[in-house]
Enzyme design. Sequence first.
Site, PDB file in Angstrom:
ATOM      1  N   SER A  59      -5.142   0.849   2.001  1.00 27.39           N
ATOM      2  CA  SER A  59      -3.868   0.719   1.315  1.00 27.39           C
ATOM      3  C   SER A  59      -3.761  -0.631   0.629  1.00 27.39           C
ATOM      4  O   SER A  59      -3.973  -1.676   1.248  1.00 27.39           O
ATOM      5  CB  SER A  59      -2.739   0.907   2.335  1.00 27.39           C
ATOM      6  OG  SER A  59      -1.657   0.067   2.050  1.00 27.39           O
ATOM      7  N   LYS A  60      -3.474  -0.568  -0.644  1.00 29.63           N
ATOM      8  CA  LYS A  60      -3.335  -1.785  -1.435  1.00 29.63           C
ATOM      9  C   LYS A  60      -2.185  -2.628  -0.875  1.00 29.63           C
ATOM     10  O   LYS A  60      -2.261  -3.852  -0.818  1.00 29.63           O
ATOM     11  CB  LYS A  60      -3.066  -1.358  -2.884  1.00 29.63           C
ATOM     12  CG  LYS A  60      -2.614  -2.452  -3.808  1.00 29.63           C
ATOM     13  CD  LYS A  60      -3.755  -3.124  -4.515  1.00 29.63           C
ATOM     14  CE  LYS A  60      -3.246  -4.204  -5.453  1.00 29.63           C
ATOM     15  NZ  LYS A  60      -4.212  -5.238  -5.704  1.00 29.63           N
ATOM     16  N   ARG A  61      -1.120  -1.934  -0.452  1.00 34.76           N
ATOM     17  CA  ARG A  61       0.049  -2.656   0.040  1.00 34.76           C
ATOM     18  C   ARG A  61      -0.277  -3.430   1.314  1.00 34.76           C
ATOM     19  O   ARG A  61       0.313  -4.453   1.596  1.00 34.76           O
ATOM     20  CB  ARG A  61       1.210  -1.688   0.308  1.00 34.76           C
ATOM     21  CG  ARG A  61       2.209  -1.655  -0.849  1.00 34.76           C
ATOM     22  CD  ARG A  61       3.391  -0.797  -0.528  1.00 34.76           C
ATOM     23  NE  ARG A  61       2.973   0.558  -0.181  1.00 34.76           N
ATOM     24  CZ  ARG A  61       3.228   1.146   0.972  1.00 34.76           C
ATOM     25  NH1 ARG A  61       3.919   0.520   1.903  1.00 34.76           N
ATOM     26  NH2 ARG A  61       2.816   2.368   1.212  1.00 34.76           N
TER      27      ARG A  61
END
Length: 500
Positions: free
Chosen positions: A272-274
Site C-alpha cells: 500500500s502506497k499509503r
Amino acid sequence: MQTRTRFAPSPTGYMHLGNLRTALYTYLYARRTGGKFILRIEDTDQEREVPGAIDVIYNSLNIAGLSHDEGPDVGGPVGPYIQSQRKDSYLPYAKQLVESGHAYYCFCTKERLDAAREAAEKKGETFRYDKHCLHLSKEEIQEKLDAGVPWVIRQNIPTEGKAGFDDVIYGRVEVDCDTLDDNVLIKADGLPTYNFANVIDDHLMGITHVMRGNEYLSSAPKYNLLYEALGWTPPTYVHLTPVMVDAPVLGPDGRPELDAEGNPVTAKRKMSKRKGDPSFEDLLAQGYLTEAVINYLVLLGWSPRGEREFYTLKELEEVFDLEGLSKSPSVFDIQKLNWFNAEYIRKLSPERYLELTTPWMAKALDPEKFDFKRLAELLQGRTEVFNQLPGMIAFLAEQPEYSNDLYVNKKQKSTPESAKAALQAALPLLEGIGEWTEAELHDRVMEAIPGLGMKNGQFLWPLRIAISGQQSTPGGAFEIAYLLGREETLRRLKAAIEKL
Ligand code: GLU
C-alpha cells in the site's frame, strides 16, 4: 477468436506495483497469443480524480515498455477509451435491465440509507439495501422522475439461489445470492459505478480475458448476473493473487512493535502506497532499473517452466502463460529486488553505467574535481541501487570522523601501532611520487614495502583507512589516493599520523 485483454486503471496519480504487475501480465498475455492489449481509463469516480494522473499511467506504461494497441491516446475501433467520455453508453443498458426486472430505480434519500446502515452496524450486520424501492409501481416511479426526485439505478439481485463464475486461478467461485447487495449501477450524477461500467465496457470492447486483482473476486458473481441478464457471454476471468509485504507491525504509538527479544514484529499485509510501500515511480526515482523491476515483478506471482530467472520483456512475450500464475499471494521482497537490480547493473556497458550514475555521483562529488569515469569502473560491480551511490562516495568529498580502532585488523596483522609506523613510512614515499597515477602509486609503494619489513596488508590497510576514514571503500588505497589527488591524500595522511 483473437485475444483482447485490457488494463483498466483508475487515475490515482501513481502506479501501484500490484497494478503494474497486472498490466504486465495483461500485456504479455495479449502479446503471447497474438492479440490486442487495450488501455481503458476508469475515471467514473470523479471525486477521487487527481489532476495529471492519466499522464502518470501513460508514462509508467511507456517506461515499462508496455505499449497498448488501443487506448485514449492511440485510438481504436471501440473508443472512447476513457469511461467519463463514454458516460452516455451506460444508461440505455441500465434501462434495459430495469425493463427486464434485473434492475430498478431507487429514490431513497441519503438520510434513510445512513440510518439503515447505522442500524445494521449496531446489530453487527453488514448493511444490505432492503429493496425498499423495488416495490414502487410504474406510476409512482414516473411521478418521482417527472418531479425531478434524485434517483439511482440498482441491480436487482435474486433473493435466493446462487451466483457464480469460473476463474482461471480460483476455479468455480459461487456465493449465495442472499449475501449480495443490490449495488448501485447508475449513480445520482448519471455516471455508472465501476461495478456496472466494467461489465458494459468489457463487453462493448470485446474483451476476451479480464485479468485484475482478486479484490474483485467477491463482486464478480454479480457481474456474471449482469452478463446473463443482458444475454452476453462473460469473458474468461483471471483474478490475480495479491502482492503482499512483510512489514513491521506498528503499535498504538506509531512505533514498531517489538517481540520479547526486542525484534520488530512483522506481519504480511497488502502492499500500500499509503502505508509507505514504494510505487513504480518511487522505485525508479530511487535508482532501480526498469528492466530489473519488470523482471522481478513478473516472477512475483508467475513462474516460468524451468529454473531460468532472467528475462527481457521481449523474451517474456514469447513464454508467458496463464498456467504459471500463482495460486497463492506473493511477497514483495526488496532484498530480492536489490539482487536483481545489482545483476542488471552489472550487465550494463561501462558507458551506460557512467551515463546513468553521473547524476547520482554528482549529488556527492563535483564532477570537475573527480574522475567519474574511474569511479564508475570501481563502483559498477558493487552497486545495488543507484541511490546508495552518494553515500558510498561521500568520503571522497569529506572525510568522515573515524576512530583509530579501525586500524585493528587481525588478518592484516594491523594495530594502531603498526599503522602509525606504516603511515609514517608512507608519507615520504608518497611525497616523492612524481606522476600521480594509480600505476605509479602502485609500483612505487609495492616495491618499497618489502624493505620496510612489513606485509602488504600491514601497510595498505592503514593507508586506505587514513585517507578514506572507513574500512570498506570502492577500490583500495591506490585508487582512492588517485581519486583524491596528491594534495588531499597527503593532507589526510598527515592528519591521520597526528591523530595516532
Ligand atoms: N479500475 C479498477 C482498478 O483500478 C480496475 C479493475 C478491473 O481491472 O476490472 O482497480
